[in-house]
Design a protein around this motif. Sequence first.
Motif, PDB file in Angstrom:
ATOM      1  N   THR A 185     -17.110  -2.716 -10.734  1.00 54.41           N
ATOM      2  CA  THR A 185     -17.037  -2.065 -11.934  1.00 54.41           C
ATOM      3  C   THR A 185     -15.732  -1.641 -12.194  1.00 54.41           C
ATOM      4  O   THR A 185     -14.818  -1.108 -11.445  1.00 54.41           O
ATOM      5  CB  THR A 185     -17.914  -0.901 -11.986  1.00 54.41           C
ATOM      6  OG1 THR A 185     -19.358  -1.390 -11.335  1.00 54.41           O
ATOM      7  CG2 THR A 185     -18.314  -0.166 -13.243  1.00 54.41           C
ATOM      8  N   PRO A 186     -15.232  -1.971 -13.456  1.00 53.35           N
ATOM      9  CA  PRO A 186     -13.882  -1.417 -13.810  1.00 53.35           C
ATOM     10  C   PRO A 186     -13.731   0.161 -13.632  1.00 53.35           C
ATOM     11  O   PRO A 186     -14.778   1.042 -13.635  1.00 53.35           O
ATOM     12  CB  PRO A 186     -14.101  -1.740 -15.334  1.00 53.35           C
ATOM     13  CG  PRO A 186     -14.987  -2.797 -15.661  1.00 53.35           C
ATOM     14  CD  PRO A 186     -15.847  -2.518 -14.674  1.00 53.35           C
ATOM     15  N   SER A 187     -12.595   0.518 -13.142  1.00 56.17           N
ATOM     16  CA  SER A 187     -12.423   2.061 -12.765  1.00 56.17           C
ATOM     17  C   SER A 187     -12.303   2.982 -13.877  1.00 56.17           C
ATOM     18  O   SER A 187     -11.428   2.764 -14.828  1.00 56.17           O
ATOM     19  CB  SER A 187     -11.000   2.135 -11.935  1.00 56.17           C
ATOM     20  OG  SER A 187     -10.499   3.345 -11.928  1.00 56.17           O
ATOM     21  N   THR A 188     -13.072   4.018 -13.824  1.00 52.90           N
ATOM     22  CA  THR A 188     -13.122   4.811 -14.965  1.00 52.90           C
ATOM     23  C   THR A 188     -11.747   5.592 -14.882  1.00 52.90           C
ATOM     24  O   THR A 188     -11.330   6.153 -15.982  1.00 52.90           O
ATOM     25  CB  THR A 188     -14.254   5.896 -14.912  1.00 52.90           C
ATOM     26  OG1 THR A 188     -14.165   6.595 -13.535  1.00 52.90           O
ATOM     27  CG2 THR A 188     -15.742   5.071 -15.255  1.00 52.90           C
ATOM     28  N   LYS A 189     -11.213   5.877 -13.607  1.00 49.32           N
ATOM     29  CA  LYS A 189      -9.736   6.411 -13.598  1.00 49.32           C
ATOM     30  C   LYS A 189      -8.713   5.594 -14.406  1.00 49.32           C
ATOM     31  O   LYS A 189      -8.017   6.281 -15.244  1.00 49.32           O
ATOM     32  CB  LYS A 189      -9.636   6.655 -12.109  1.00 49.32           C
ATOM     33  CG  LYS A 189      -8.259   7.398 -11.940  1.00 49.32           C
ATOM     34  CD  LYS A 189      -7.984   7.897 -10.351  1.00 49.32           C
ATOM     35  CE  LYS A 189      -6.562   8.465 -10.276  1.00 49.32           C
ATOM     36  NZ  LYS A 189      -6.496   8.614  -8.844  1.00 49.32           N
ATOM     37  N   ILE A 228      -9.425   3.533 -16.712  1.00 45.94           N
ATOM     38  CA  ILE A 228      -9.664   3.603 -18.266  1.00 45.94           C
ATOM     39  C   ILE A 228      -9.316   4.688 -18.686  1.00 45.94           C
ATOM     40  O   ILE A 228      -8.485   4.753 -19.796  1.00 45.94           O
ATOM     41  CB  ILE A 228     -11.262   3.269 -18.514  1.00 45.94           C
ATOM     42  CG1 ILE A 228     -11.644   2.100 -18.056  1.00 45.94           C
ATOM     43  CG2 ILE A 228     -11.335   3.780 -19.861  1.00 45.94           C
ATOM     44  CD1 ILE A 228     -12.894   1.668 -18.077  1.00 45.94           C
ATOM     45  N   GLY A 229      -9.385   5.855 -18.023  1.00 48.07           N
ATOM     46  CA  GLY A 229      -9.052   7.314 -18.675  1.00 48.07           C
ATOM     47  C   GLY A 229      -7.474   7.231 -18.643  1.00 48.07           C
ATOM     48  O   GLY A 229      -6.917   8.258 -19.462  1.00 48.07           O
ATOM     49  N   CYS A 272       1.582  -5.917 -22.034  1.00 46.04           N
ATOM     50  CA  CYS A 272       1.285  -4.707 -22.450  1.00 46.04           C
ATOM     51  C   CYS A 272       1.762  -3.770 -21.296  1.00 46.04           C
ATOM     52  O   CYS A 272       2.158  -2.708 -21.432  1.00 46.04           O
ATOM     53  CB  CYS A 272      -0.195  -4.498 -22.796  1.00 46.04           C
ATOM     54  SG  CYS A 272      -1.184  -4.983 -21.374  1.00 46.04           S
ATOM     55  N   VAL A 273       1.467  -4.283 -20.076  1.00 44.47           N
ATOM     56  CA  VAL A 273       1.730  -3.190 -18.963  1.00 44.47           C
ATOM     57  C   VAL A 273       3.212  -2.699 -18.899  1.00 44.47           C
ATOM     58  O   VAL A 273       3.657  -1.618 -18.615  1.00 44.47           O
ATOM     59  CB  VAL A 273       1.365  -3.923 -17.727  1.00 44.47           C
ATOM     60  CG1 VAL A 273       1.953  -3.154 -16.276  1.00 44.47           C
ATOM     61  CG2 VAL A 273      -0.217  -4.497 -17.346  1.00 44.47           C
ATOM     62  N   THR A 274       4.154  -3.611 -19.259  1.00 47.06           N
ATOM     63  CA  THR A 274       5.611  -2.907 -19.078  1.00 47.06           C
ATOM     64  C   THR A 274       5.970  -2.376 -20.235  1.00 47.06           C
ATOM     65  O   THR A 274       6.949  -1.475 -20.399  1.00 47.06           O
ATOM     66  CB  THR A 274       6.456  -4.458 -19.109  1.00 47.06           C
ATOM     67  OG1 THR A 274       6.199  -5.316 -20.411  1.00 47.06           O
ATOM     68  CG2 THR A 274       6.206  -5.288 -18.094  1.00 47.06           C
ATOM     69  N   ALA A 275       5.086  -2.349 -21.436  1.00 49.98           N
ATOM     70  CA  ALA A 275       5.457  -1.347 -22.366  1.00 49.98           C
ATOM     71  C   ALA A 275       4.640  -0.201 -22.341  1.00 49.98           C
ATOM     72  O   ALA A 275       5.165   0.824 -23.290  1.00 49.98           O
ATOM     73  CB  ALA A 275       5.013  -2.435 -23.852  1.00 49.98           C
ATOM     74  N   CYS A 276       3.688   0.032 -21.511  1.00 49.05           N
ATOM     75  CA  CYS A 276       2.686   1.153 -21.496  1.00 49.05           C
ATOM     76  C   CYS A 276       3.731   2.256 -20.903  1.00 49.05           C
ATOM     77  O   CYS A 276       3.984   2.388 -19.803  1.00 49.05           O
ATOM     78  CB  CYS A 276       1.655   0.950 -20.754  1.00 49.05           C
ATOM     79  SG  CYS A 276       0.565   2.435 -20.741  1.00 49.05           S
ATOM     80  N   PRO A 277       3.784   3.540 -21.773  1.00 49.58           N
ATOM     81  CA  PRO A 277       4.430   4.462 -21.121  1.00 49.58           C
ATOM     82  C   PRO A 277       3.493   5.441 -20.161  1.00 49.58           C
ATOM     83  O   PRO A 277       3.946   6.252 -19.359  1.00 49.58           O
ATOM     84  CB  PRO A 277       4.646   5.507 -22.429  1.00 49.58           C
ATOM     85  CG  PRO A 277       3.539   5.251 -23.575  1.00 49.58           C
ATOM     86  CD  PRO A 277       3.252   3.671 -23.237  1.00 49.58           C
ATOM     87  N   SER A 278       2.140   5.166 -20.216  1.00 49.77           N
ATOM     88  CA  SER A 278       1.517   6.058 -19.261  1.00 49.77           C
ATOM     89  C   SER A 278       1.204   4.974 -17.925  1.00 49.77           C
ATOM     90  O   SER A 278       0.422   5.861 -17.247  1.00 49.77           O
ATOM     91  CB  SER A 278      -0.119   6.106 -19.994  1.00 49.77           C
ATOM     92  OG  SER A 278       0.252   7.039 -21.137  1.00 49.77           O
ATOM     93  N   GLY A 279       1.503   4.120 -17.671  1.00 50.52           N
ATOM     94  CA  GLY A 279       1.599   3.129 -16.627  1.00 50.52           C
ATOM     95  C   GLY A 279      -0.037   2.637 -16.425  1.00 50.52           C
ATOM     96  O   GLY A 279      -0.355   2.544 -15.293  1.00 50.52           O
ATOM     97  N   VAL A 280      -0.489   2.276 -17.527  1.00 49.08           N
ATOM     98  CA  VAL A 280      -2.046   1.757 -17.364  1.00 49.08           C
ATOM     99  C   VAL A 280      -1.815   0.598 -16.694  1.00 49.08           C
ATOM    100  O   VAL A 280      -1.304  -0.283 -16.911  1.00 49.08           O
ATOM    101  CB  VAL A 280      -2.588   1.868 -18.813  1.00 49.08           C
ATOM    102  CG1 VAL A 280      -4.094   0.946 -18.686  1.00 49.08           C
ATOM    103  CG2 VAL A 280      -2.970   3.012 -19.431  1.00 49.08           C
ATOM    104  N   GLN A 281      -2.779   0.560 -15.740  1.00 50.74           N
ATOM    105  CA  GLN A 281      -2.999  -0.872 -14.870  1.00 50.74           C
ATOM    106  C   GLN A 281      -4.209  -1.734 -15.311  1.00 50.74           C
ATOM    107  O   GLN A 281      -5.113  -1.552 -15.007  1.00 50.74           O
ATOM    108  CB  GLN A 281      -3.385  -0.375 -13.448  1.00 50.74           C
ATOM    109  CG  GLN A 281      -2.507   0.364 -12.706  1.00 50.74           C
ATOM    110  CD  GLN A 281      -2.829   0.700 -11.306  1.00 50.74           C
ATOM    111  OE1 GLN A 281      -3.367   0.146 -10.639  1.00 50.74           O
ATOM    112  NE2 GLN A 281      -2.922   2.022 -11.037  1.00 50.74           N
TER     113      GLN A 281
END
Length: 287
Positions: free
Chosen positions: A19-23, A25-26, A85-94
């Motif tokens: 299942t995709p991680s809620t952490k 996603i958050g 998108c990963v390289t552009a994300c300031p929040s480090g979303v995986q």
Amino acid sequence: MSSSSVSPVSGSAFDTIDTPSTKLIGACVHCGFCLPTCPTYVLWGEEMDSPRGRIYLMKAALEGRVEMSPSFVRHFDTCLGCMACVTACPSGVQYGPLIERTRAQIERRYRRSSGDHAFRALLFKLLPYPGRMRFALAPMALLSGLLSALERSGLLNLVPRRLRALLTLAPRTSWSALFGKMPEQTPAVGPARLKVGLLAGCVQRLAFPEVNRATINVLAAEGCSVAVPAGQGCCGALPLHAGFLEQARELARHNIATFEHAAVDRIVLNAAGCASRITVYGALFGD
């Protein structure tokens, strides 16, 4: 694993396996920095075809607010998995693990049309297996001139769309590239200071073997003895990207065993797709 053997999470469109991680996603704060980097969003301007939109859909599916409908599936099928998108994300979303596990849910729980199912099954019985790919690409090596002529004449447009896309996007290769041999052992130039193993890649070894040869030459010149284990296969990236996680794990286990047997000090990768996946084998085998 079939959807009939796995119970869905109560009130969710997803089941309990991968299942995709809620952490993860958050971690997305929906800031929009990903939007201009996403090819599908730039092309269509549709929020649900952006990374943050797809993450919102994952959250909604987990919470049971959306069903796994054709529209839901289409938004994930169209993602290129380019990770811009990963390289552009300031929040480090995986984003990688999220899209992979969502696609795994789709492959188990969504009933595709018979034609779509057969096409995808054929691709993943072929693409991750270099031996099979070698013979699939052989006609293209022989007829590369003809294919170019068909493209120029417009006659290729008469071929069914999906097959046309495969023919157009397939790398041009040669007979020598497909059936040439790469040395399994290359000694270091001068005293050996390290033994490294080279992952040859699936497409890399068949379409771009000169890159592997150049890598071996550079490593040998730097004092490395280079092993290219004959038994190695696909790293698992191709099925992993598409949501076939068990196939990816099977391929990964095989390569882990192959390189352990080769007893190398380091494993060297020169294909970006392989490198991006092998470095997260820990997450793939998180259980």
